[in-house]
Scaffold this active site. Structure first.
Site, PDB file in Angstrom:
ATOM      1  N   GLY A 210       0.850  -1.193   0.000  1.00  0.00           N
ATOM      2  CA  GLY A 210       0.000   0.000   0.000  1.00  0.00           C
ATOM      3  C   GLY A 210       0.876   1.230   0.000  1.00  0.00           C
TER       4      GLY A 210
ATOM      5  N   CYS B  84       5.246  -6.314   1.797  1.00  0.00           N
ATOM      6  CA  CYS B  84       5.589  -4.896   1.816  1.00  0.00           C
ATOM      7  C   CYS B  84       4.828  -4.159   2.929  1.00  0.00           C
ATOM      8  CB  CYS B  84       5.344  -4.281   0.437  1.00  0.00           C
ATOM      9  SG  CYS B  84       6.141  -2.676   0.250  1.00  0.00           S
ATOM     10  N   TYR B  85       3.874  -3.300   2.578  1.00  0.00           N
ATOM     11  CA  TYR B  85       3.080  -2.629   3.623  1.00  0.00           C
ATOM     12  C   TYR B  85       2.462  -3.654   4.560  1.00  0.00           C
ATOM     13  CZ  TYR B  85      -0.375   0.544   5.696  1.00  0.00           C
ATOM     14  OH  TYR B  85      -1.116   1.294   6.570  1.00  0.00           O
TER      15      TYR B  85
ATOM     16  N   HIS C 187       8.013  -7.794  -3.274  1.00  0.00           N
ATOM     17  CA  HIS C 187       6.737  -8.121  -3.926  1.00  0.00           C
ATOM     18  C   HIS C 187       6.857  -9.422  -4.731  1.00  0.00           C
ATOM     19  CE1 HIS C 187       4.512  -4.397  -3.116  1.00  0.00           C
ATOM     20  NE2 HIS C 187       5.703  -3.827  -3.120  1.00  0.00           N
TER      21      HIS C 187
ATOM     22  N   GLU D 104       4.578 -11.035  -6.110  1.00  0.00           N
ATOM     23  CA  GLU D 104       3.584 -11.080  -7.186  1.00  0.00           C
ATOM     24  C   GLU D 104       4.081 -10.448  -8.481  1.00  0.00           C
ATOM     25  OE1 GLU D 104       3.637  -9.170  -4.582  1.00  0.00           O
ATOM     26  OE2 GLU D 104       2.644  -7.242  -4.865  1.00  0.00           O
TER      27      GLU D 104
ATOM     28  N   ASP E 111     -16.166 -11.965 -23.354  1.00  0.00           N
ATOM     29  CA  ASP E 111     -16.958 -12.191 -22.144  1.00  0.00           C
ATOM     30  C   ASP E 111     -18.377 -12.644 -22.471  1.00  0.00           C
ATOM     31  OD1 ASP E 111     -14.672 -11.269 -21.009  1.00  0.00           O
ATOM     32  OD2 ASP E 111     -15.473  -9.302 -20.465  1.00  0.00           O
TER      33      ASP E 111
ATOM     34  N   LYS F 149      -9.651 -12.069 -16.606  1.00  0.00           N
ATOM     35  CA  LYS F 149      -9.773 -12.181 -18.066  1.00  0.00           C
ATOM     36  C   LYS F 149      -9.096 -13.444 -18.621  1.00  0.00           C
ATOM     37  CE  LYS F 149     -11.241  -9.989 -21.768  1.00  0.00           C
ATOM     38  NZ  LYS F 149     -12.518  -9.261 -21.849  1.00  0.00           N
TER      39      LYS F 149
END
Ligand code: XMP
Length: 515
Positions: free
Chosen positions: A56, A83-84, A170, A172, A228, A371
């Protein structure tokens, strides 16, 4: 998703929140995102196998900074702070967090100092993505430090007994070499998730639950041919067959032959049972757009006319019980509701639709999917690849790729130019390498010479961008010989064009579309 084992991500406003959930799902573990404002009782009820606290932008010791009840760490659920999230965990549990003497940003060598379930099969030295001003200057009691960097004494810490883990970097972000392994070590190893989240079982379960929910009811779906709505329609069709009706409005602003292509796949000669109704409303749209050049006005007219046409068709069908919406998970997260209540996608195309059509409930079969997962579900359902991997195409269609007034003649020009462009990009083997590309018709006419004749014709602009999130984009580098070939063909084959330009603008300051 009731019986699915799940990990939840508590979002503290980090820019990578959706990425965390996507990476966890890549480990075949179902994952949902919730705001840090979510009540702890609600978290308990969800009975997650693990919790991840995101990064964050704030300082966790700052006044009014996002926080969470300390009780979270006493639930016995494994928690990983990033992190945060890592700093907050330390602060709440009695460690120290302060402004770092040196800000760390970018790829950074992290040195793993101790054997840890989180770093199973991760080398002792590994590159990770860092982005922080604050740092953990002292880990909380009961925690041992498991990794450091040159500037960061606590790059990772853990309290193994309580299953609490904190990393300053991070995992990710793709730049973190072993990021996926570290997340997998957490969700599969520490949390003990079996990893049963798979598209084939999702598709199967969804079909089953749609069938139960719909019963003998009647269902209406607006089909655009986009990814979609196509996936949603086919899923419904497999679930309830002839109880489904799909309406496809051809507004005359589709790419060349696209209306016929959609009809071929979904129409009566296609592979699916979905009571396909094609409405050829081209002229209606051109009439409404006649003399209108202001971009927002054009979008509005197209959106409104779409609703009107759809409404007329719906009336012919009579009362329906359910309306299908192609909402996907990023829509849910971005609307800030994080799965707490129903959201109706305010797609410009179908915006307001529920007000016009008489129905009881909305079905959103893709509401939990990212997606790329929608695409996987599409493949599972046997939808042709060229549809599943289709480029994004805006709802107002060519209406926003023709600058100024839209006419049937201009639509023809941009359709033909765009078809040539797409064909040559595919011939050059670039179609999968470029994020989004299309031709647009500028409103500029200029003097040229062709044969012995002076011409006064339109300029076509070619656009090609690479983008990760469509919020920012860079013009793609297309080899000059490919551009030249496209130019030559457009000039020769498309009547009314005497100039072709390549748009170099990035976003910002440009947008991807022209209007
Ligand atoms: P812009 O032009 O805003 O486009 O940089 C970003 C992405 O969004 C698509 N786009 C739209 N999609 N309705 C849509 O469904 C719209 O009105 C619309 N406008 C832009 C665009 O194609 C690009 O992928």
């Amino acid at each position: 998703m009731m019986n699915q084992e799940k990990v939840i991500v508590i979002d503290f406003g980090g820019q990578y929140n959706q990425l965390v959930a996507r990476r966890v799902r890549e480990c075949n573990v179902y994952c949902e995102i919730y705001s840090y404002r979510t009540d702890i009782e609600q978290i308990k009820e969800m009975n997650p196998k693990g919790i991840i606290l995101t990064g964050g932008p704030n300082s966790c010791y700052g006044e009014g900074a996002p926080s969470y009840s300390k009780e979270l760490f006493e639930l016995g659920i494994p928690i990983l702070g990033l992190c945060y999230g890592a700093q907050l965990m330390m602060l709440l549990l009695g460690g120290n967090v302060e402004k770092a003497p040196v800000r760390e940003y970018g790829k950074t060598e992290v040195l793993v100092d101790a054997q840890s379930p989180l770093f199973e099969n991760v080398p002792k030295s590994t590159i990770c993505w860092m982005s922080h001003f604050d740092y953990i200057s002292k880990a909380a009691d009961g925690f041992s430090v498991t990794a450091h960097t040159a500037d960061c004494p606590v790059a990772a810490a853990e309290n193994r007994e309580k299953n609490l883990y904190a990393v300053q970097f991070h995992p990710e972000v793709l730049h973190t070499q072993e990021g996926t392994k570290i997340l997998s070590n957490f969700v599969r190893g520490v949390c003990g998730c079996a990893g049963t989240w798979r598209m084939d079982s999702f598709v199967e379960n969804s079909i089953q639950s749609i069938r139960e929910r719909v019963g003998k009811g009647k269902v209406l779906c607006a089909l655009s041919g986009g990814v979609d709505s196509s996936v949603a329609a086919v899923m419904l069709s497999k679930a309830i067959g002839s109880q489904l009706t799909c309406v496809f409005v051809d507004h005359g602003l589709l790419r060349k032959n696209e209306g016929d292509e959609v009809e071929e796949v979904f129409g009566p000669n296609g592979a699916y049972e979905l009571n396909f109704i094609r409405v050829n409303a081209q002229q209606r749209f051109y009439d409404k757009l006649s003399g209108v050049s202001e971009p927002e006005r054009k979008r509005k007219i197209i959106g409104e006319e779409f609703i009107r046409v759809f409404e007329e068709e719906a009336k012919k069908i009579g009362k329906v019980d359910f309306l299908v919406q192609g909402t996907i998970y990023p829509d849910v997260v971005e609307s800030g509701l994080g799965g707490e209540s129903a959201v109706i996608k305010s797609h410009h195309n179908v915006g307001g639709l529920p007000d016009y059509v008489d129905f009881k409930e909305i079905i959103e079969p893709l509401r939990d999917l990212f997606k790329d997962e929608v695409r996987k579900a599409g493949l599972e359902l046997g939808i042709p690849e060229h549809l599943v991997f289709r480029q994004p195409f805006p709802g107002p269609g060519l209406g926003i790729r023709i600058i100024g007034e839209v006419t049937a003649e201009k639509v023809r020009i941009v359709q033909d130019a765009d078809a040539i462009y797409r064909e040559e990009i595919a011939n050059a083997g670039l179609n999968k390498a470029i994020g989004q590309y299309f031709a647009a018709l500028t409103n500029m006419r200029s003097v040229g010479v062709m044969g012995d004749e002076r011409t006064y014709d339109y300029a076509v602009a070619l656009r090609a961008v690479n983008t990760i999130d469509f919020m920012t984009a860079e013009a793609a580098e297309i080899p000059f010989d490919v551009l030249q070939k496209v130019m030559g063909r457009i000039i020769n084959e498309v009547k009314g064009v005497n100039r072709v330009m390549y748009d170099l603008t990035s976003k910002p300051p440009g947008t991807i579309e022209f209007e």
